[in-house]
Design an enzyme around this catalytic site. Sequence first.
Site, PDB file in Angstrom:
ATOM      1  N   HIS A  28      51.359  31.701  33.756  1.00  0.00           N
ATOM      2  CA  HIS A  28      52.687  32.301  33.641  1.00  0.00           C
ATOM      3  C   HIS A  28      53.524  31.865  34.835  1.00  0.00           C
ATOM      4  O   HIS A  28      53.066  31.977  35.976  1.00  0.00           O
ATOM      5  CB  HIS A  28      52.597  33.835  33.625  1.00  0.00           C
ATOM      6  CG  HIS A  28      51.871  34.383  32.437  1.00  0.00           C
ATOM      7  ND1 HIS A  28      51.350  35.655  32.399  1.00  0.00           N
ATOM      8  CD2 HIS A  28      51.583  33.839  31.224  1.00  0.00           C
ATOM      9  CE1 HIS A  28      50.775  35.873  31.226  1.00  0.00           C
ATOM     10  NE2 HIS A  28      50.888  34.779  30.496  1.00  0.00           N
TER      11      HIS A  28
ATOM     12  N   GLY B  85      43.850  34.726  30.571  1.00  0.00           N
ATOM     13  CA  GLY B  85      43.284  34.177  29.339  1.00  0.00           C
ATOM     14  C   GLY B  85      43.145  32.678  29.476  1.00  0.00           C
ATOM     15  O   GLY B  85      42.406  32.196  30.328  1.00  0.00           O
TER      16      GLY B  85
ATOM     17  N   ASP C 278      56.194  29.176  25.906  1.00  0.00           N
ATOM     18  CA  ASP C 278      56.536  30.392  25.171  1.00  0.00           C
ATOM     19  C   ASP C 278      57.680  31.112  25.877  1.00  0.00           C
ATOM     20  O   ASP C 278      57.468  31.879  26.812  1.00  0.00           O
ATOM     21  CB  ASP C 278      55.291  31.275  25.065  1.00  0.00           C
ATOM     22  CG  ASP C 278      55.534  32.510  24.215  1.00  0.00           C
ATOM     23  OD1 ASP C 278      56.686  32.728  23.787  1.00  0.00           O
ATOM     24  OD2 ASP C 278      54.574  33.266  23.987  1.00  0.00           O
TER      25      ASP C 278
ATOM     26  N   LYS D 296       1.207  51.051  45.853  1.00  0.00           N
ATOM     27  CA  LYS D 296       2.342  50.959  44.939  1.00  0.00           C
ATOM     28  C   LYS D 296       1.802  50.997  43.521  1.00  0.00           C
ATOM     29  O   LYS D 296       1.191  50.037  43.054  1.00  0.00           O
ATOM     30  CB  LYS D 296       3.120  49.672  45.172  1.00  0.00           C
ATOM     31  CG  LYS D 296       4.324  49.558  44.251  1.00  0.00           C
ATOM     32  CD  LYS D 296       5.171  48.345  44.568  1.00  0.00           C
ATOM     33  CE  LYS D 296       6.502  48.408  43.822  1.00  0.00           C
ATOM     34  NZ  LYS D 296       6.442  48.995  42.491  1.00  0.00           N
TER      35      LYS D 296
HETATM   36 MN   LIG Z   1      52.540  33.041  24.508  1.00  0.00          MN
HETATM   37 MN   LIG Z   2      50.093  33.065  27.210  1.00  0.00          MN
END
Ligand SMILES: [Mn+2]
Ligand SMILES: [Mn+2]
Length: 651
Positions: free
Chosen positions: A522, A518, A571, A65
């Site tokens: 949700h 992130g 939100d 090798k």
């Molecule tokens: Mn937001």
């Molecule tokens: Mn968000």
Amino acid sequence: MVAKPKARAEPEQAPRRVGPARVGTGSVTSKHSRAPLSPLPATLEPELATLVSKPPAGDWLYEIKYDGYRMLARVDGPDVRILTRRGNDWTSRFPTLRAALMAAKLPVGWYDGEMVLLDGTGMPTFNGLQNAIESGANADIVFYLFDAPFLAGHDLRQVPVEERRRRLQEVLQETDRLRFSQEIEGKAADLLDSACRLGLEGVIGKRRGSPYVHRRSDDWIKLKCTQRQEFVIGGFTWPDDSRANGIGALLVGYVDEGRILQYAGKVGTGYTGKVSAALRQRLDAMSMPKRPFAGPTGHDTHATWVRPELVCEVVYSEWPEGGSLRHASFKGLREPDDKPAAEVAPERPAKARTRAVAPPGKLRITHGERVIDPSTGLTKLDLATYYAQVARWMLPYLAGRHAYVVRFPTGIEGERIFQQHPQGMAGLRGTDPALWRGHEPAIAFESAEDLVRAAQLDCIEIHTWNSTANAIKLPDRVIFDLDPGDGVTWARMRQAAELVRVMLQELGLASWLKTSGGKGLHIVVPLKPELEYPTVKSFSEAVATHLGQAVPQLFVAKSGGRNRMGRIFVDYLRNGQSQSTAEAYSARARPGMGVSMPITWDQLAEVRSGGHWTVSTAIAYLRSRKSDPWGGYWRNPQHLAPAMQRLRALI
DNA sequence: GGGAGAA
DNA sequence: TTCTCCCAACGCATC
DNA sequence: GATGCG
Ligand SMILES: [Mn+2]
Ligand SMILES: [Mn+2]
């Protein structure tokens, strides 16, 4: 022929491996065994060897090798080119070698070998080769040839390796610069022992009878004397003394299966003053503020970080599981264009790993190697591949829905373009202009190809409306986007999500949960598309406001300001006309590249952040799942009116 | 990154 | 076919 | 008007 009449016992009796369609010919394979005539291909991917820890059983031929660069030579008359194993043309870097190949008058063919620099003792040295390449002074470079997959107009790839080597040796006039990599005879275990005693890197074994294939194969194996491996340089520390230049220690790592750069250890020796100074100069130009490794190194406070692009070769005595390298010594730099840092994965003695990376169809991805997330080394091709593979899960949520894309032409740290219309970009599908006259066509996704084409345009995120084209003014869902303010722990996020769920339940609404990819979560309620945006939005605002009043230590309903400190913004603004939210399975343009992942409520306890799954990990996870985490979502569009009634009663 | 337009 | 030039890519809430 | 956010 070479002068020495080598007593090379040709392995004529070696048992041929049974090939599927080779049975009925009956004839003994002769010198001119079947090898189709073939034009010389323009490119050639070399066969790579698999690292093993001990010599396997079977009939193998062994070679030294060599400690250098894998190189291929493409010889087509006077057209002689020297290429790296990734196909980069390095001919101009090796003028002496090119001359040697020209002078050898080799037949048209592809020649495979290892390029090494011999030191005074005849021992190959990698560091020396590195220096020679950089200085252009490559007088002592030797090219050891060991294979010829194409030779003299024949495609020899299906010809057994020992026969290819025999033919290669036949046509090769050995010189100082051009040598044949001899078979070393003896028992494998003894061979490795003596190779190690001689200070060689190890031995290479090739299974007799095996064809030439264009990938890592277990027909080729490497047995190593020392632990030796490539690592990515992610930082360095300053020297102890006041030497203005140079390096104390390199901080190195590797890219794990999730394509995350993991710290492996520090490399404190192996470079002399000159090498050290040159390295320092190079690293200074690559410095960056953030630590490129996923976890702490133990030297973080004294470290200067660099973009993880340089690859170096390191020998070490030990690398304990979960620990760092012991007695690590620097052996030299790898040229980055020969092996991108993103490919430096730990190579441990093991069975050959199966590379099951499905390329994204046959759509063209340009600059696929471009790193879009420097924190992980994730590339544009990774993104395109992710979208190609996630399409089967994602497309139902995109069907008929107006989308926005967030593009990052220079990666997630560069300019961000929030794009709402195709604007004539051929890569983005537009909705039928006749459908909604007077409006600019919106972006739509109908196929995996649409997703891949978007990735080609550096679209990392895909956001969507709450309504679809067939009822564009009537939302078919309402979303509560939980955005944690600074200082909110994940435990409180969980708590908050459960509270929202319970409140919705009290209003008679079932809800579905996903990570945002992130920082947040949700919560999605599927609706019958029967009420207009302002109605749905004001409902969601009322829910958010109520939450903020009922549990003010946890929720706020107003965005902005510092009233969000330590609290979670509910939100509701996502529910307005022409507003959008990152769609399920969308990648996110943040370090680590999380993806928005639908989960069951039960899973919430196991999830550790909004970016729990990433572009690197999501596909394997999805494949391992047997049931749809959002089972029932599409079967449960709900009426909002009764919930609005109940909410009024509640307030 | 890619369209249009020029070579 | 290959090159250069040039050019786009939001709306809303809040402060 | 600038800024933050999807
Ligand atoms: Mn937001
Ligand atoms: Mn968000």
